[in-house]
Design a protein around this motif. Structure first.
Motif, PDB file in Angstrom:
ATOM      1  N   HIS A   1      -5.609  48.830  20.148  1.00 16.43           N
ATOM      2  CA  HIS A   1      -6.683  49.287  20.979  1.00 16.43           C
ATOM      3  C   HIS A   1      -6.793  47.803  21.565  1.00 16.43           C
ATOM      4  N   TRP A   2      -7.082  48.070  22.995  1.00 14.31           N
ATOM      5  CA  TRP A   2      -6.942  46.491  23.906  1.00 14.31           C
ATOM      6  C   TRP A   2      -8.852  46.213  23.541  1.00 14.31           C
ATOM      7  N   ASP A   3      -8.967  44.731  23.557  1.00 16.43           N
ATOM      8  CA  ASP A   3      -9.914  44.271  23.470  1.00 16.43           C
ATOM      9  C   ASP A   3     -10.580  43.343  24.157  1.00 16.43           C
ATOM     10  N   LYS A   4     -11.147  44.740  24.798  1.00 14.29           N
ATOM     11  CA  LYS A   4     -12.152  43.948  26.357  1.00 14.29           C
ATOM     12  C   LYS A   4     -12.639  42.069  25.727  1.00 14.29           C
ATOM     13  N   GLU A   5     -13.059  42.313  25.124  1.00  9.73           N
ATOM     14  CA  GLU A   5     -13.507  40.450  24.647  1.00  9.73           C
ATOM     15  C   GLU A   5     -12.800  39.500  24.899  1.00  9.73           C
ATOM     16  N   GLU A   6     -11.940  39.915  24.211  1.00  9.20           N
ATOM     17  CA  GLU A   6     -10.657  38.819  23.879  1.00  9.20           C
ATOM     18  C   GLU A   6      -9.341  38.574  25.643  1.00  9.20           C
ATOM     19  N   GLY A   7      -9.682  39.893  25.454  1.00 12.69           N
ATOM     20  CA  GLY A   7      -8.715  40.520  26.981  1.00 12.69           C
ATOM     21  C   GLY A   7      -6.972  40.449  25.712  1.00 12.69           C
ATOM     22  N   LEU A   8      -6.841  41.075  24.965  1.00 13.62           N
ATOM     23  CA  LEU A   8      -5.540  41.691  24.205  1.00 13.62           C
ATOM     24  C   LEU A   8      -5.311  42.131  23.465  1.00 13.62           C
ATOM     25  N   TYR A   9      -4.295  42.838  23.030  1.00 15.35           N
ATOM     26  CA  TYR A   9      -4.563  44.095  22.266  1.00 15.35           C
ATOM     27  C   TYR A   9      -3.885  43.623  20.613  1.00 15.35           C
ATOM     28  N   VAL A  10      -5.308  44.173  20.082  1.00 10.67           N
ATOM     29  CA  VAL A  10      -5.538  44.234  18.612  1.00 10.67           C
ATOM     30  C   VAL A  10      -4.483  45.681  17.891  1.00 10.67           C
ATOM     31  N   GLY A  11      -4.670  45.002  16.280  1.00 14.75           N
ATOM     32  CA  GLY A  11      -3.919  46.611  15.680  1.00 14.75           C
ATOM     33  C   GLY A  11      -2.256  47.163  16.034  1.00 14.75           C
ATOM     34  N   GLY A  12      -3.089  48.450  15.339  1.00 15.49           N
ATOM     35  CA  GLY A  12      -1.634  49.255  15.653  1.00 15.49           C
ATOM     36  C   GLY A  12      -0.277  48.824  14.429  1.00 15.49           C
ATOM     37  N   GLN A  13       0.569  49.307  14.309  1.00 15.72           N
ATOM     38  CA  GLN A  13       1.448  49.767  13.267  1.00 15.72           C
ATOM     39  C   GLN A  13       1.977  49.447  13.647  1.00 15.72           C
ATOM     40  N   PHE A  14       4.184  48.908  13.377  1.00 15.52           N
ATOM     41  CA  PHE A  14       4.994  48.254  13.439  1.00 15.52           C
ATOM     42  C   PHE A  14       4.429  47.022  13.904  1.00 15.52           C
ATOM     43  N   LEU A  15       6.358  46.049  14.432  1.00 17.42           N
ATOM     44  CA  LEU A  15       6.095  44.704  15.083  1.00 17.42           C
ATOM     45  C   LEU A  15       4.971  44.653  16.495  1.00 17.42           C
ATOM     46  N   ASN A  16       5.799  46.189  17.385  1.00 20.34           N
ATOM     47  CA  ASN A  16       4.758  46.493  18.780  1.00 20.34           C
ATOM     48  C   ASN A  16       3.459  46.977  19.006  1.00 20.34           C
ATOM     49  N   GLY A  17       3.145  47.627  17.163  1.00 19.60           N
ATOM     50  CA  GLY A  17       2.410  47.726  17.579  1.00 19.60           C
ATOM     51  C   GLY A  17       1.852  50.036  18.143  1.00 19.60           C
ATOM     52  N   ARG A  18       3.351  50.072  17.687  1.00 21.96           N
ATOM     53  CA  ARG A  18       3.931  51.450  19.225  1.00 21.96           C
ATOM     54  C   ARG A  18       2.600  52.217  18.217  1.00 21.96           C
TER      55      ARG A  18
END
Length: 429
Positions: free
Chosen positions: A109-126
């Motif tokens: 997901h996109w963390d609006k507060e921090e302004g970055l992507y977080v979580g997911g699986q694989f090295l690129n979160g796909r």
């Protein structure tokens, strides 16, 4: 006496593993079988466990061979960065990450507060979650290479064991159920298996230290302080090391990752077969690129957990760093050591580092010139060894004998734990 100690440790390990297997529910047992089934690959020669082995890692550091790093044993043995697929000569371009503790990564997901992507699986979160992650290798032509979901389900139907297991776990008749239902439940079962204590033990020396059952050595303690020092090592900026409390006040153990994405400026690994172009990471995904015309996510890869890191060389998304010592040295001297041509250069990591494979978005604030001495680098390495599971087996610690239980009760869904150590129980009485 040493030989007897190794034998006893091995017997204790067998006992612990049997207990872990006996505690699996029907869905988890189904997932365990699917995870290890080579018949689910095109040439019947590869399973999930081929690249994420459940067997103890063959390590000189831990001679009792009690611990699994859940990585490709061929990579460890040969020092290769990428894993072979079911089809001959088929390999990817990225280092196989450990499946250990992957269950705790939040949904992508996109963390609006921090302004970055977080979580997911694989090295690129796909893959947004574990079920989605289990799906992709089955159908990836560079991995298990099955041509379709239907082909996977046909292989499942060939094995009579699955008839009973799918019925017990999900109440479906494999032979009479829709292909998509069977396939999706198969990947779900694999994800359920990956949530179990088989992959998520929390039995490192550091865990026993947190529980008050043993202490760090002087060099390990020094390494921890440097790891947390915002003015020097600052590793904890991304690899969170302190326990936290949730909204209910329950303790949450550190996973040594904040699940974000970063470009640490790794050089290209020219030893990968066919020397493929550098992977663009998070920013190379078409869905991310569509919303990021400026390329602010190019070169970023997931911050992986450091738990069991001593068992998972080579290091980095492209496996360009061979040892844990080299990894820490890179973080410390990336911007100060000098220049090397590539990772085949005799001076690689000694007198210089090659240029970053992707300079855009490189993290220049938290690494590259940490000012650590050689002694301080070694202290951080010593601390990182304490993140290796099954300490009760390999540690030889009188305070934590081989029959010691895990120091915490773990809830795999939310990482909430209860301290079991006597000192904590006394404090709450």
């Amino acid at each position: 006496m040493k030989a007897l100690s190794i034998v006893l440790s091995a017997l204790m390990l067998v006992s612990f593993n049997c207990q872990a297997r006996d505690s699996l529910n029907s869905a988890e047992k189904l997932g365990e079988l699917l995870f290890q089934d080579e018949n689910l690959s095109l040439n019947k020669n590869q399973s999930c466990a081929t690249c994420h082995s459940l067997q103890p890692t063959d390590s000189k550091i831990f001679p009792s061979r009690s611990v699994s790093g859940f990585v490709d044993p061929d990579n460890l043995k040969e020092g290769s960065a990428v894993s072979a697929g079911s089809i001959p000569n088929a390999t990817g371009s990225l280092n196989t990450p450990s499946a250990g503790y992957a269950a705790f990564s939040p949904l992508f997901h996109w963390d609006k507060e921090e302004g970055l992507y977080v979580g997911g699986q694989f090295l690129n979160g796909r893959a947004k979650d574990l079920s989605a992650q289990a799906r992709e290798p089955l159908l990836n032509p560079l991995e298990m290479a099955m041509p379709s979901e239907s082909a996977v389900v046909d292989r499942i139907k060939e094995d009579e064991r699955y008839n009973e297991l799918f019925w017990e776990a999900y109440g479906i008749d494999v032979a009479k159920s829709r292909v998509d239902l069977v396939f999706n439940l198969a990947t779900k079962a694999i994800s359920e298996f990956e949530k179990t204590a088989v992959f998520n033990k929390f039995t490192s020396k550091y865990d026993y230290v947190l529980a008050g059952q043993t202490t760090l050595t002087a060099i390990e303690e020094k390494g921890l302080k440097l790891f947390n020092d915002v003015n020097k090592g600052n590793c904890a900026a991304c690899h969170t090391s302190e326990p936290t409390r949730n909204e209910s006040g329950e303790l949450m153990l550190p996973l040594f990752t904040d699940f974000t994405y970063d470009n640490i400026g790794l050089p290209r690994n020219v030893r990968i077969p066919n020397n493929p172009k550098p992977d663009l990471g998070l920013g190379g995904r078409s869905d991310i690129a569509a919303t990021d015309p400026e390329g602010n996510e190019l070169g970023k890869f997931k911050v992986m957990t450091l738990r069991n890191i001593a068992l998972t060389p080579p290091y980095g998304h492209n496996g360009v760093l061979d040892t844990l010592e080299q990894l820490v040295h890179f973080y410390n001297t990336r911007d100060t050591l000098g220049v090397a041509i590539d990772n085949n250069d005799p001076g690689f990591g000694k007198s210089g580092w090659p240029e970053p494979e992707i300079k855009q978005n490189m993290n220049r604030e938290e690494l590259g010139d940490l000012g650590l001495s050689n002694e301080e680098e070694m202290a951080i390495v010593a601390f990182l060894y304490t993140l290796t599971d099954d300490y009760q087996i390999w540690g030889g610690d009188k305070c934590v004998p081989p029959w010691s239980p895990a120091p915490f009760e773990i809830s795999p869904l939310n990482r909430v734990v209860d301290i079991l150590c006597p000192s904590d129980q006394t404090a709450t009485d």
